[in-house]
Design a protein around this motif. Sequence first.
Motif, PDB file in Angstrom:
ATOM      1  N   GLU A 151      -3.969 -11.225  47.001  1.00 17.86           N
ATOM      2  CA  GLU A 151      -4.273 -12.382  47.484  1.00 17.86           C
ATOM      3  C   GLU A 151      -3.234 -13.343  47.667  1.00 17.86           C
ATOM      4  O   GLU A 151      -2.123 -13.382  46.855  1.00 17.86           O
ATOM      5  N   THR A 152      -3.194 -14.453  48.352  1.00 12.98           N
ATOM      6  CA  THR A 152      -2.128 -15.411  48.658  1.00 12.98           C
ATOM      7  C   THR A 152      -1.980 -16.119  47.349  1.00 12.98           C
ATOM      8  O   THR A 152      -0.818 -16.480  47.100  1.00 12.98           O
ATOM      9  N   GLY A 153      -2.930 -16.530  46.439  1.00 14.64           N
ATOM     10  CA  GLY A 153      -2.980 -17.057  45.329  1.00 14.64           C
ATOM     11  C   GLY A 153      -1.967 -16.418  44.136  1.00 14.64           C
ATOM     12  O   GLY A 153      -1.047 -16.747  43.599  1.00 14.64           O
ATOM     13  N   THR A 154      -2.277 -15.062  44.169  1.00 14.26           N
ATOM     14  CA  THR A 154      -1.525 -14.039  43.268  1.00 14.26           C
ATOM     15  C   THR A 154      -0.036 -14.197  43.776  1.00 14.26           C
ATOM     16  O   THR A 154       0.974 -14.298  43.050  1.00 14.26           O
ATOM     17  N   ILE A 155       0.261 -14.232  44.956  1.00 15.10           N
ATOM     18  CA  ILE A 155       1.481 -14.029  45.447  1.00 15.10           C
ATOM     19  C   ILE A 155       2.364 -15.494  45.237  1.00 15.10           C
ATOM     20  O   ILE A 155       3.497 -15.497  44.772  1.00 15.10           O
ATOM     21  N   LEU A 208       1.559 -17.154  42.814  1.00 13.61           N
ATOM     22  CA  LEU A 208       1.981 -17.205  41.154  1.00 13.61           C
ATOM     23  C   LEU A 208       3.089 -16.386  40.953  1.00 13.61           C
ATOM     24  O   LEU A 208       3.908 -16.746  40.065  1.00 13.61           O
ATOM     25  N   MET A 209       3.216 -15.234  41.793  1.00 14.81           N
ATOM     26  CA  MET A 209       4.362 -14.314  41.442  1.00 14.81           C
ATOM     27  C   MET A 209       5.726 -14.905  41.810  1.00 14.81           C
ATOM     28  O   MET A 209       6.697 -15.174  41.324  1.00 14.81           O
ATOM     29  N   ILE A 210       5.748 -15.701  42.990  1.00 17.00           N
ATOM     30  CA  ILE A 210       6.718 -16.398  43.579  1.00 17.00           C
ATOM     31  C   ILE A 210       7.147 -17.521  42.395  1.00 17.00           C
ATOM     32  O   ILE A 210       8.538 -17.633  41.926  1.00 17.00           O
ATOM     33  N   ALA A 211       6.225 -18.203  41.952  1.00 11.75           N
ATOM     34  CA  ALA A 211       6.428 -19.119  40.776  1.00 11.75           C
ATOM     35  C   ALA A 211       6.991 -18.812  39.573  1.00 11.75           C
ATOM     36  O   ALA A 211       7.873 -19.220  39.016  1.00 11.75           O
ATOM     37  N   PHE A 212       6.656 -17.589  39.077  1.00 11.26           N
ATOM     38  CA  PHE A 212       7.067 -16.944  37.937  1.00 11.26           C
ATOM     39  C   PHE A 212       8.431 -16.578  38.335  1.00 11.26           C
ATOM     40  O   PHE A 212       9.156 -16.710  37.488  1.00 11.26           O
ATOM     41  N   LEU A 213       8.753 -16.082  39.290  1.00 12.44           N
ATOM     42  CA  LEU A 213      10.123 -15.428  39.628  1.00 12.44           C
ATOM     43  C   LEU A 213      11.364 -16.556  39.767  1.00 12.44           C
ATOM     44  O   LEU A 213      12.185 -16.525  39.060  1.00 12.44           O
ATOM     45  N   THR A 214      10.707 -17.594  40.338  1.00 17.73           N
ATOM     46  CA  THR A 214      11.616 -19.026  40.316  1.00 17.73           C
ATOM     47  C   THR A 214      11.786 -19.330  38.915  1.00 17.73           C
ATOM     48  O   THR A 214      12.897 -19.778  38.724  1.00 17.73           O
ATOM     49  N   PHE A 215      10.559 -19.507  38.174  1.00 19.58           N
ATOM     50  CA  PHE A 215      10.849 -20.015  36.837  1.00 19.58           C
ATOM     51  C   PHE A 215      11.927 -19.075  36.089  1.00 19.58           C
ATOM     52  O   PHE A 215      12.923 -19.367  35.433  1.00 19.58           O
ATOM     53  N   LYS A 216      11.550 -17.722  36.012  1.00 19.68           N
ATOM     54  CA  LYS A 216      12.622 -16.709  35.451  1.00 19.68           C
ATOM     55  C   LYS A 216      14.025 -16.796  35.804  1.00 19.68           C
ATOM     56  O   LYS A 216      14.632 -16.655  35.065  1.00 19.68           O
ATOM     57  N   LEU A 217      14.198 -17.099  37.189  1.00 22.42           N
ATOM     58  CA  LEU A 217      15.495 -17.263  37.394  1.00 22.42           C
ATOM     59  C   LEU A 217      16.122 -18.541  37.493  1.00 22.42           C
ATOM     60  O   LEU A 217      17.473 -18.614  37.452  1.00 22.42           O
ATOM     61  N   THR A 218      15.484 -19.462  36.855  1.00 23.49           N
ATOM     62  CA  THR A 218      16.154 -20.895  36.914  1.00 23.49           C
ATOM     63  C   THR A 218      16.110 -21.267  35.428  1.00 23.49           C
ATOM     64  O   THR A 218      16.959 -22.063  34.955  1.00 23.49           O
ATOM     65  N   LEU A 242     -10.363  -7.776  43.251  1.00 22.28           N
ATOM     66  CA  LEU A 242     -10.658  -8.412  42.119  1.00 22.28           C
ATOM     67  C   LEU A 242      -9.876  -7.549  41.216  1.00 22.28           C
ATOM     68  O   LEU A 242      -9.139  -8.042  40.496  1.00 22.28           O
ATOM     69  N   LEU A 243      -9.805  -6.321  41.152  1.00 15.97           N
ATOM     70  CA  LEU A 243      -9.364  -5.393  40.069  1.00 15.97           C
ATOM     71  C   LEU A 243      -7.727  -5.723  40.377  1.00 15.97           C
ATOM     72  O   LEU A 243      -6.871  -5.940  39.507  1.00 15.97           O
ATOM     73  N   ILE A 244      -7.266  -5.431  41.544  1.00 16.83           N
ATOM     74  CA  ILE A 244      -5.643  -5.418  41.845  1.00 16.83           C
ATOM     75  C   ILE A 244      -5.279  -6.840  41.259  1.00 16.83           C
ATOM     76  O   ILE A 244      -4.291  -7.149  40.652  1.00 16.83           O
ATOM     77  N   ASN A 245      -5.856  -7.876  41.826  1.00 20.99           N
ATOM     78  CA  ASN A 245      -5.347  -9.354  41.609  1.00 20.99           C
ATOM     79  C   ASN A 245      -5.420  -9.717  40.046  1.00 20.99           C
ATOM     80  O   ASN A 245      -4.732 -10.270  39.680  1.00 20.99           O
ATOM     81  N   GLY A 246      -6.562  -9.214  39.602  1.00 25.61           N
ATOM     82  CA  GLY A 246      -6.967  -9.540  38.128  1.00 25.61           C
ATOM     83  C   GLY A 246      -5.763  -8.939  37.389  1.00 25.61           C
ATOM     84  O   GLY A 246      -4.988  -9.440  36.338  1.00 25.61           O
ATOM     85  N   MET A 306       1.634 -27.095  48.102  1.00 24.33           N
ATOM     86  CA  MET A 306       2.505 -27.980  47.239  1.00 24.33           C
ATOM     87  C   MET A 306       3.464 -27.357  46.589  1.00 24.33           C
ATOM     88  O   MET A 306       4.780 -27.529  46.530  1.00 24.33           O
ATOM     89  N   ILE A 307       2.949 -26.254  45.629  1.00 22.86           N
ATOM     90  CA  ILE A 307       3.849 -25.302  44.971  1.00 22.86           C
ATOM     91  C   ILE A 307       4.812 -24.766  45.790  1.00 22.86           C
ATOM     92  O   ILE A 307       6.167 -24.798  45.542  1.00 22.86           O
ATOM     93  N   ASN A 308       4.349 -24.268  46.894  1.00 23.95           N
ATOM     94  CA  ASN A 308       5.123 -23.560  47.884  1.00 23.95           C
ATOM     95  C   ASN A 308       6.250 -24.481  48.474  1.00 23.95           C
ATOM     96  O   ASN A 308       7.364 -23.948  48.579  1.00 23.95           O
ATOM     97  N   ALA A 309       5.830 -25.236  48.558  1.00 26.93           N
ATOM     98  CA  ALA A 309       6.715 -26.485  49.294  1.00 26.93           C
ATOM     99  C   ALA A 309       7.790 -26.588  48.363  1.00 26.93           C
ATOM    100  O   ALA A 309       9.033 -26.803  48.633  1.00 26.93           O
ATOM    101  N   ILE A 310       7.702 -27.088  46.940  1.00 26.60           N
ATOM    102  CA  ILE A 310       8.506 -27.242  46.017  1.00 26.60           C
ATOM    103  C   ILE A 310       9.446 -26.037  46.021  1.00 26.60           C
ATOM    104  O   ILE A 310      10.717 -26.019  45.882  1.00 26.60           O
ATOM    105  N   ILE A 311       8.877 -24.894  45.820  1.00 25.07           N
ATOM    106  CA  ILE A 311       9.604 -23.946  45.608  1.00 25.07           C
ATOM    107  C   ILE A 311      10.798 -23.460  46.769  1.00 25.07           C
ATOM    108  O   ILE A 311      11.908 -23.088  46.712  1.00 25.07           O
ATOM    109  N   LYS A 312      10.168 -23.565  48.186  1.00 21.57           N
ATOM    110  CA  LYS A 312      11.027 -23.626  49.112  1.00 21.57           C
ATOM    111  C   LYS A 312      12.211 -24.580  49.255  1.00 21.57           C
ATOM    112  O   LYS A 312      13.240 -24.422  49.733  1.00 21.57           O
ATOM    113  N   GLY A 313      11.780 -25.809  48.568  1.00 20.32           N
ATOM    114  CA  GLY A 313      13.005 -26.826  48.624  1.00 20.32           C
ATOM    115  C   GLY A 313      13.969 -26.381  47.533  1.00 20.32           C
ATOM    116  O   GLY A 313      15.255 -26.336  47.768  1.00 20.32           O
ATOM    117  N   VAL A 314      13.655 -25.631  46.470  1.00 20.65           N
ATOM    118  CA  VAL A 314      14.474 -25.104  45.367  1.00 20.65           C
ATOM    119  C   VAL A 314      14.972 -24.051  46.089  1.00 20.65           C
ATOM    120  O   VAL A 314      16.523 -24.040  45.992  1.00 20.65           O
TER     121      VAL A 314
END
Lengths: 99, 480
Positions: A63-67, A69-79, B446-450, A1-9
């Motif tokens: 992990e994909t979840g971390t990615i 989160l990273m994309i969401a943060f960057l999008t937030f920071k840029l907008t 776990l470490l890296i992602n944390g 869901m978040i990815n879809a919104i981000i891609k839309g943005v």
Amino acid sequence: MINAIIKGVFKIVISLVNVLLTPINALILTFIPSLSNVFALIRNFFTTCFTYIGWVIDMSFIETGTISLMIAFLTFKLTAPLAINTVKLALKWYNSLKL
Amino acid sequence: MRYFLRQYWRYIAMALAFATFNFLINACQVHAETNYNQSLNININETSNSADRILWNDANHTQKAFANAGRGYLVGIILAYKYSENTSFTLPTLYSVNARTDAGYSTCEISSLANNSESSYDDMKASVYGFKCDLTMSSNGLISVSANFAPAPNNTFTIESYRLTFNNNLQAQEVQYEQYIYDYMQNYLYPRLNTLTTTNASILSNLQWIYSYLQNYIYVAQQSTITQLQDINTKLNELMQQNQVCNYIDKNRVVIQGKYLRTDGTEGPNDNAGITDYIRITKSTEINVAESISSGSLYLCFYDKNKTLISCLSEINLTGNINIPNNAVFVRFSIRTTTNKPQFELCDTSQNITNQQNQELNDNITSDDTSGGNSQANDFFDNFDSGSTGSLMDIVSLPLEFLDSLNNTCQPIQITIPYFDETYNLPCLRAYLNGKFPNIVTLITLLINGILCYRILKAFVDLVNKLKDPNNNDIEVMDL
């Protein structure tokens, strides 16, 4: 869901920027066609690099979840700062004029 | 052994799975042979997940002998159809044609002749494809052709294939079909003949037979007030008229053996005669009695668009050019079957080719001077321009594309070592290490992602705090 919104943005931003750059692109194509070829080479180089990003990220154990989160943060920071600070600036001008 | 199995069990499992998959595909495929001008009924099961295949050879149901070594073309039409009891079925799609010679397999070009597969008809539903195979023979040899269709589950449909002919390169002057070269122009079959004076009626009659057959087929479809199939009509008219010749009527055109046409249109017995199918004619068609046959048991009857008899002519009325009734749409011939010689000829007067044009065509085809083509090919590569242009947008949008590409899943990288010509696969490291050291990989992940998540959330909180400051309204360059 978040990815879809981000891609839309992304698509909206790209479309808006494309509209702004259209006349400049037309000028470059007409008067400096070699520069246009250079742009194409740069794009192709990075496109090739981007195809290996999946492999590199996999190697870095991210992990994909971390990615996401990273994309969401960057999008937030840029907008968000741009929008909020613009409102702040407008309010500051308004207060200055009112005085 | 145990070590070997532990190390390579994945590869062994993959090989077994692949072998099983192949076996299932082969089990589901329908293999059948058909004459090139006979139909073949194919039923595709729902479980079939691969292509169904038809194979065909020559009229004698054997592989066709290629008369000489060299290069040639095999050209044909494949018609897949079904009379529609309902409209829920799906017609198969032809996705490849392969020809096999002694020199190996050749993948043939295919093209749809009429894109009507999504339309439904009261009478039938059909898809028509043309194909051209560019073949090379190292010596006198054999050809067989196979056509592969994508599955259309739970349907029985009919496939008919028509092999028009093949030529055997330009220097093969002794082969039976040396007068003809078939070429492929865009979406339709284009017969290019290098002589118009041939008496080789068999090929012309084949072509005409296919033409008339499809004309009838179009006519059937038109009765349903559906006109999409006119597309075939148009293309086949182009096919026939690009280099129009007189198409000969000989015994190869006979579909009813041992009978002849009486002057009242009825059929009577005659062991030495035969009757052709209904052949469509147009206002520009000219029917002549062939010079080689000036007498014999020759008759012909004209019919209107509903195949209702208009009139018939007997041999005593047949001299040279024959008058065609105005409302005639079809014609049937009654000819002798005791001779191979053509007995009638159907000419199209709309686009006669002059002798000079004919000579030019011959010159072009028989010329083996390829310098012009080489020159053009060299120019093409010398002045090669990929036509790829970029814009500022490509550069500006790169960061966004980068963010977008972060979601790409890992694909193994293939690296070819220069000069050694060896290719190595770099597997996805995480999956590879996870198989060997799962606990360590989990710990590192776990470490890296944390750490990363902590840094991101901290940056987010800092950013929000910064935004909450009413006196801070600086807009950074990066934001813009």
